[in-house]
Scaffold this active site. Structure first.
Site, PDB file in Angstrom:
ATOM      1  N   ASP A  88      -3.860   6.392   4.007  1.00  0.00           N
ATOM      2  CA  ASP A  88      -3.786   5.068   3.279  1.00  0.00           C
ATOM      3  C   ASP A  88      -4.757   4.203   3.482  1.00  0.00           C
ATOM      4  O   ASP A  88      -5.339   4.316   4.606  1.00  0.00           O
ATOM      5  CB  ASP A  88      -2.212   4.642   3.533  1.00  0.00           C
ATOM      6  CG  ASP A  88      -1.171   5.160   2.894  1.00  0.00           C
ATOM      7  OD1 ASP A  88      -1.665   6.100   1.888  1.00  0.00           O
ATOM      8  OD2 ASP A  88      -0.108   5.012   2.597  1.00  0.00           O
TER       9      ASP A  88
ATOM     10  N   LYS B 209      -3.415   2.460  -1.666  1.00  0.00           N
ATOM     11  CA  LYS B 209      -2.950   1.794  -2.683  1.00  0.00           C
ATOM     12  C   LYS B 209      -3.176   0.414  -2.713  1.00  0.00           C
ATOM     13  O   LYS B 209      -2.846  -0.272  -1.466  1.00  0.00           O
ATOM     14  CB  LYS B 209      -1.338   2.101  -2.846  1.00  0.00           C
ATOM     15  CG  LYS B 209      -1.060   3.520  -3.015  1.00  0.00           C
ATOM     16  CD  LYS B 209       0.653   3.633  -2.992  1.00  0.00           C
ATOM     17  CE  LYS B 209       0.976   5.148  -3.074  1.00  0.00           C
ATOM     18  NZ  LYS B 209       2.420   5.180  -3.111  1.00  0.00           N
TER      19      LYS B 209
ATOM     20  N   GLY C 172      -0.364   3.453   7.931  1.00  0.00           N
ATOM     21  CA  GLY C 172      -0.214   2.352   8.773  1.00  0.00           C
ATOM     22  C   GLY C 172       1.492   2.322   8.973  1.00  0.00           C
ATOM     23  O   GLY C 172       2.358   2.807   8.447  1.00  0.00           O
TER      24      GLY C 172
ATOM     25  N   MET D 227       5.875  -6.816   2.859  1.00  0.00           N
ATOM     26  CA  MET D 227       5.303  -6.557   1.573  1.00  0.00           C
ATOM     27  C   MET D 227       5.951  -7.740   0.707  1.00  0.00           C
ATOM     28  O   MET D 227       6.265  -7.689  -0.563  1.00  0.00           O
ATOM     29  CB  MET D 227       5.612  -5.140   0.725  1.00  0.00           C
ATOM     30  CG  MET D 227       5.273  -4.025   1.603  1.00  0.00           C
ATOM     31  SD  MET D 227       5.807  -2.261   0.912  1.00  0.00           S
ATOM     32  CE  MET D 227       7.530  -2.421   1.261  1.00  0.00           C
TER      33      MET D 227
END
Length: 336
Positions: A128, A150, A181, A265
């Protein structure tokens, strides 16, 4: 990169993008170099595109090598990703293994010894964009690197395709490393990937990583618990805002928990999260902080109150990846 060399303050041109370029760029940035990549956004690996869009590297397809202190070159890899039709034929009948590795934050020094060893022995590394990609310099020269990063509201590889890639390579007899991560099992989709492998008889090994929910605040001098202030912490996802049909959180219970609230997030939805927590009874003067790019040289922290933290972080230009901390401990900086 040799540990004896230092690129601090130097202007480095990546003249040609190669499979290990993303690891090289991350290592150069950590060393304090100013990095230019002779490429455009089109066709650039996702993780390098992310660095460019965040302003951490410069893209200049017509860069003059004589204008840089160091020029690095490499060959472009054309190794294909196997398809379901070819996977079984490429590696014989033996089934490989998928290792789910939590890479922690951007600092490769925070990765476990077991994680470094997993990088060294992998045949294929599927990574990622937020993994500590400079650790790829420990990989074998013949490793196949697959970038499935992403970018929020941007380019991405569907999770279903990521699952397929892991299974296809393993069924071809390869040892596959899934490098992410943080920790794979903390909002990392690791559970889904493990289930997809198990459904196809692929063995899975888990190497846990340090979750950004505790590591990012710690690097900013914020302990998520403190005996004199709070006796617990609650970690939630802010990927979707309160009131969204996809949200399953009871934000009222979160507000009443009397714990430190850590939102992953959630930088894009921070305004809605803060408004909801205040509406659910959390005082608007509650200390809050946003820690962006934790573990990277570009790390920054914004502090304020629940009422103004969204405006403060936006004014200071903080964006993903970022961790939000809400509670009395957010006013602390024990590293001063």
């Amino acid at each position: 990169m040799s540990p004896e060399l230092s690129f601090s303050g130097l202007s480095v041109l990546i003249a040609r993008v190669a499979p290990h370029s993303v690891a090289t760029v991350h290592a150069l940035l950590r060393d304090g170099a100013r990095v230019t990549v002779a490429a455009t956004l089109e066709g650039l690996p996702t993780s390098l595109r992310d660095l460019a869009e965040r302003g951490l590297v410069t893209l200049d397809p017509a860069a003059d090598p004589t204008g840089h202190d160091v020029v690095l070159r490499g060959d472009v890899s054309t190794a294909p990703v196997p398809t379901p039709e070819t996977a079984a034929a490429q590696g014989g009948s033996a089934v490989g293994t998928v290792t789910l590795l939590g890479g922690g934050l951007g600092d490769p020094g925070l990765m476990t010894v077991a994680g470094i060893e997993a990088v060294r022995v992998a045949d294929v590394i599927v990574h990622d964009r937020l993994a500590p990609l400079s650790v790829l310099r420990h990989a074998r020269d013949d490793v196949q690197v697959v970038d499935v990063g992403k970018i929020p509201r941007g380019d991405f590889t569907p999770q279903e395709r990521i699952n397929e890639i892991l299974v296809e390579h393993a069924l071809a007899g390869r040892n596959v490393l899934r490098l992410k991560g943080g920790d794979n099992f903390v909002f990392g989709r690791g559970g889904e990937e493990a289930e997809a492998c198990a459904a196809h008889g692929v063995p899975v090994v888990v190497v846990p990583g340090i979750s950004s929910s505790i590591a990012a605040p710690a690097l900013a001098g914020i302990p998520v618990t403190h005996r004199a202030l709070v006796q617990g912490f609650t970690v939630v996802s802010g990927h979707v805002p309160p009131g969204d049909p996809r949200s399953t959180l009871d934000w009222g219970a979160v507000a009443r928990s009397r714990t430190t609230i850590v939102v992953l997030m959630g930088v894009a939805t921070l305004g809605a999260v803060a408004e909801t927590l205040v509406a659910e009874g959390l005082p608007p003067g509650t200390p809050a902080a946003v820690v962006a790019d934790a573990g990277l040289p570009s790390m920054r922290t914004a502090r304020g109150t629940l009422a103004d933290i969204d405006a403060t972080s936006r004014r200071e230009g903080l964006g993903a990846p970022a961790v939000v901390v809400i509670g009395e401990v957010a006013a602390l900086d024990v590293l001063r």
